[in-house]
Design a protein around this motif. Sequence first.
Motif, PDB file in Angstrom:
ATOM      1  N   SER A  17      -6.241  -4.793  11.668  1.00  0.00           N
ATOM      2  CA  SER A  17      -6.992  -4.179  11.776  1.00  0.00           C
ATOM      3  C   SER A  17      -7.360  -3.148   9.787  1.00  0.00           C
ATOM      4  CB  SER A  17      -6.764  -2.789  13.109  1.00  0.00           C
ATOM      5  OG  SER A  17      -5.423  -2.751  12.586  1.00  0.00           O
ATOM      6  N   ASP A  18      -8.637  -2.338  10.632  1.00  0.00           N
ATOM      7  CA  ASP A  18      -9.484  -1.841   9.138  1.00  0.00           C
ATOM      8  C   ASP A  18      -8.780   0.427   9.158  1.00  0.00           C
ATOM      9  OD1 ASP A  18     -10.317  -1.454   7.459  1.00  0.00           O
ATOM     10  OD2 ASP A  18     -12.534  -1.232   7.810  1.00  0.00           O
ATOM     11  N   GLY A  19      -8.231   0.113   8.597  1.00  0.00           N
ATOM     12  CA  GLY A  19      -7.768   1.022   8.283  1.00  0.00           C
ATOM     13  C   GLY A  19      -7.668   2.134   6.570  1.00  0.00           C
ATOM     14  N   PRO A  20      -7.378   2.900   6.565  1.00  0.00           N
ATOM     15  CA  PRO A  20      -6.816   3.843   4.835  1.00  0.00           C
ATOM     16  C   PRO A  20      -5.805   3.236   4.383  1.00  0.00           C
ATOM     17  CG  PRO A  20      -6.351   5.470   6.952  1.00  0.00           C
ATOM     18  CD  PRO A  20      -7.466   4.666   7.631  1.00  0.00           C
ATOM     19  N   ILE A  32       3.538   9.107  -1.735  1.00  0.00           N
ATOM     20  CA  ILE A  32       2.470   8.475  -2.156  1.00  0.00           C
ATOM     21  C   ILE A  32       1.583   7.505  -1.505  1.00  0.00           C
ATOM     22  CG2 ILE A  32       3.940   7.491  -3.514  1.00  0.00           C
ATOM     23  CD1 ILE A  32       1.574   7.236  -5.879  1.00  0.00           C
ATOM     24  N   ASN A  33       0.359   7.554  -1.155  1.00  0.00           N
ATOM     25  CA  ASN A  33       0.021   6.358  -0.327  1.00  0.00           C
ATOM     26  C   ASN A  33       0.274   4.999  -1.040  1.00  0.00           C
ATOM     27  OD1 ASN A  33      -2.253   5.953  -1.398  1.00  0.00           O
ATOM     28  ND2 ASN A  33      -3.479   8.317   0.450  1.00  0.00           N
ATOM     29  N   ALA A  34      -0.554   4.027   0.236  1.00  0.00           N
ATOM     30  CA  ALA A  34      -0.018   2.486  -0.334  1.00  0.00           C
ATOM     31  C   ALA A  34      -1.599   2.327  -1.212  1.00  0.00           C
ATOM     32  CB  ALA A  34      -0.419   1.224   0.156  1.00  0.00           C
ATOM     33  N   ALA A  35      -2.369   2.505  -1.106  1.00  0.00           N
ATOM     34  CA  ALA A  35      -3.764   2.362  -2.216  1.00  0.00           C
ATOM     35  C   ALA A  35      -2.862   3.362  -3.669  1.00  0.00           C
ATOM     36  CB  ALA A  35      -4.752   3.389  -1.738  1.00  0.00           C
ATOM     37  N   GLN A  93     -13.049  -0.028  -5.802  1.00  0.00           N
ATOM     38  CA  GLN A  93     -11.781   1.105  -5.095  1.00  0.00           C
ATOM     39  C   GLN A  93     -11.394   0.313  -4.705  1.00  0.00           C
ATOM     40  OE1 GLN A  93     -10.609   4.632  -6.192  1.00  0.00           O
ATOM     41  NE2 GLN A  93     -12.624   5.469  -6.557  1.00  0.00           N
ATOM     42  N   LEU A  94     -10.232   0.324  -4.357  1.00  0.00           N
ATOM     43  CA  LEU A  94      -9.251  -0.465  -3.252  1.00  0.00           C
ATOM     44  C   LEU A  94      -9.201   1.002  -2.343  1.00  0.00           C
ATOM     45  CD1 LEU A  94      -7.552  -2.628  -1.997  1.00  0.00           C
ATOM     46  CD2 LEU A  94      -6.220  -1.867  -3.515  1.00  0.00           C
ATOM     47  N   ARG A  95      -9.595   1.243  -1.101  1.00  0.00           N
ATOM     48  CA  ARG A  95      -9.392   1.955  -0.425  1.00  0.00           C
ATOM     49  C   ARG A  95      -8.434   1.184   1.440  1.00  0.00           C
ATOM     50  NH1 ARG A  95     -14.606   3.714  -1.770  1.00  0.00           N
ATOM     51  NH2 ARG A  95     -14.081   5.902  -2.827  1.00  0.00           N
ATOM     52  N   THR A  96      -9.355   0.256   1.309  1.00  0.00           N
ATOM     53  CA  THR A  96      -8.567   0.430   3.343  1.00  0.00           C
ATOM     54  C   THR A  96      -7.632  -0.863   3.139  1.00  0.00           C
ATOM     55  OG1 THR A  96     -10.893  -0.913   2.894  1.00  0.00           O
ATOM     56  CG2 THR A  96     -10.999   0.892   4.109  1.00  0.00           C
ATOM     57  N   THR A  97      -6.988  -1.060   4.396  1.00  0.00           N
ATOM     58  CA  THR A  97      -6.847  -2.267   4.344  1.00  0.00           C
ATOM     59  C   THR A  97      -7.260  -3.454   4.518  1.00  0.00           C
ATOM     60  OG1 THR A  97      -6.786  -2.509   6.968  1.00  0.00           O
ATOM     61  CG2 THR A  97      -4.819  -1.596   5.980  1.00  0.00           C
ATOM     62  N   SER A  98      -8.662  -3.827   5.027  1.00  0.00           N
ATOM     63  CA  SER A  98      -9.732  -4.743   5.039  1.00  0.00           C
ATOM     64  C   SER A  98      -9.606  -5.233   3.702  1.00  0.00           C
ATOM     65  CB  SER A  98     -10.933  -4.005   5.582  1.00  0.00           C
ATOM     66  OG  SER A  98     -10.994  -4.179   7.157  1.00  0.00           O
ATOM     67  N   ASP A  99      -9.523  -4.209   2.614  1.00  0.00           N
ATOM     68  CA  ASP A  99     -10.188  -4.556   1.462  1.00  0.00           C
ATOM     69  C   ASP A  99      -8.763  -5.718   1.061  1.00  0.00           C
ATOM     70  OD1 ASP A  99     -12.021  -3.163   1.054  1.00  0.00           O
ATOM     71  OD2 ASP A  99     -11.241  -1.081   0.568  1.00  0.00           O
ATOM     72  N   LEU A 100      -7.943  -4.776   1.122  1.00  0.00           N
ATOM     73  CA  LEU A 100      -6.549  -5.780   0.579  1.00  0.00           C
ATOM     74  C   LEU A 100      -6.097  -6.758   1.344  1.00  0.00           C
ATOM     75  CD1 LEU A 100      -4.074  -5.920  -1.208  1.00  0.00           C
ATOM     76  CD2 LEU A 100      -2.845  -5.079   0.521  1.00  0.00           C
ATOM     77  N   SER A 101      -6.505  -7.117   2.865  1.00  0.00           N
ATOM     78  CA  SER A 101      -6.111  -8.215   3.524  1.00  0.00           C
ATOM     79  C   SER A 101      -7.703  -9.309   2.825  1.00  0.00           C
ATOM     80  CB  SER A 101      -6.662  -8.198   4.772  1.00  0.00           C
ATOM     81  OG  SER A 101      -6.655  -7.083   5.480  1.00  0.00           O
TER      82      SER A 101
END
Length: 314
Positions: free
Chosen positions: A126-129, A140-143, A182-190
């Motif tokens: 799912s899409d989220g930060p 520190i968050n993953a991004a 910018q890499l911000r979301t789970t969807s960016d990474l996926s």
Amino acid sequence: MGSDFSGNERHTPVMAEEVTEFLTINPDGVYIDGTIGGGGHAEVILDRLTDKALYIGIDKDATAIDYCKERFKDSTAKVELFQGNFSMMYEIAERMSVKGVDGVLLDLGVSSTQIDLPERGFSFSSDGPLDMRMDQDSGINAADLIKSLTERELADLIYEYGEERHSRKIASAIVNFQKESQLRTTSDLSSIVKRVIMGNMKTKSLARVFQALRIAVNDELSSLEEGLSAAIKLLKKGGRIVVLSYHSLEDRIVKNRLRDLSKSHIEDPESPTGYRDQVKELKLLTKKVIKPTGSEIERNPRSRSARLRAAEKL
Ligand SMILES: C[S@@+](CC[C@H](N)C(=O)[O-])C[C@H]1O[C@@H](n2cnc3c(N)ncnc32)[C@H](O)[C@@H]1O
């Protein structure tokens, strides 16, 4: 905070019967649940405790603690809840003047509730930060973690904590993406992972990359090492520790620690014999790891990777 545990979909406690069996509940005892989460195991254990018992629940996630405060406000046994890392359980017990405990439960990883909330950033479905912090108030968050690493460091992290063999290719794609946006979301990474991994290995690679980041963001392996030491130190003679792990890196740590402390001699490269004697601290209760039954996996597919290990303090 934007997330809570009060949704309809509760986390189903994994191997609840086996957990209570291995803990051999003393109805008047003192128990520490280092990962209380939504309180699924807690409920089963609390059902067996009297008003003389004490149940200490710890979780890094403030929303889990708030939820359990409400859920267990009328419980028969005394319930004390703390937001924090279970690696601090010795200090937490000391603060309460608790000198020894009958049992410690560690049900590692994240809960279904956390995974199912897109805003927590744990899920690639799912899409989220891109957050992944169990404790949303610190660290520190993953991004930001990804941003702080060189390509080499990122590749090593994905390889070491995700056991992903395409780590270099994935790290390079992430770094290239960051040059443009910018890499911000789970969807960016996926979408980056999906672009570089071919065929039917996509989902496995996604799971491994997300696992690697989650472990790093939450410093999970060091917490486990420290939590095991604290738990073993706190157990009374005859007290039991039960640990549920969900991937091979954490299971290996649990397996080695429980096995090493249940031997009367261990390997020591500095000794002329290669071994040294030690006082056995534990009796291993699970010579072979315990896995969920087929019917539990059918009822609760998320239990499938669970591995239970338990030991008794000598
Ligand atoms: C698998 S869930 C526990 C579910 C719980 N046993 C139940 O039946 O509802 C794991 C929980 O442990 C917490 N957690 C993971 N590592 C932790 C740590 N080092 N210290 C404290 N809490 C931790 C997570 O925030 C999550 O809520």
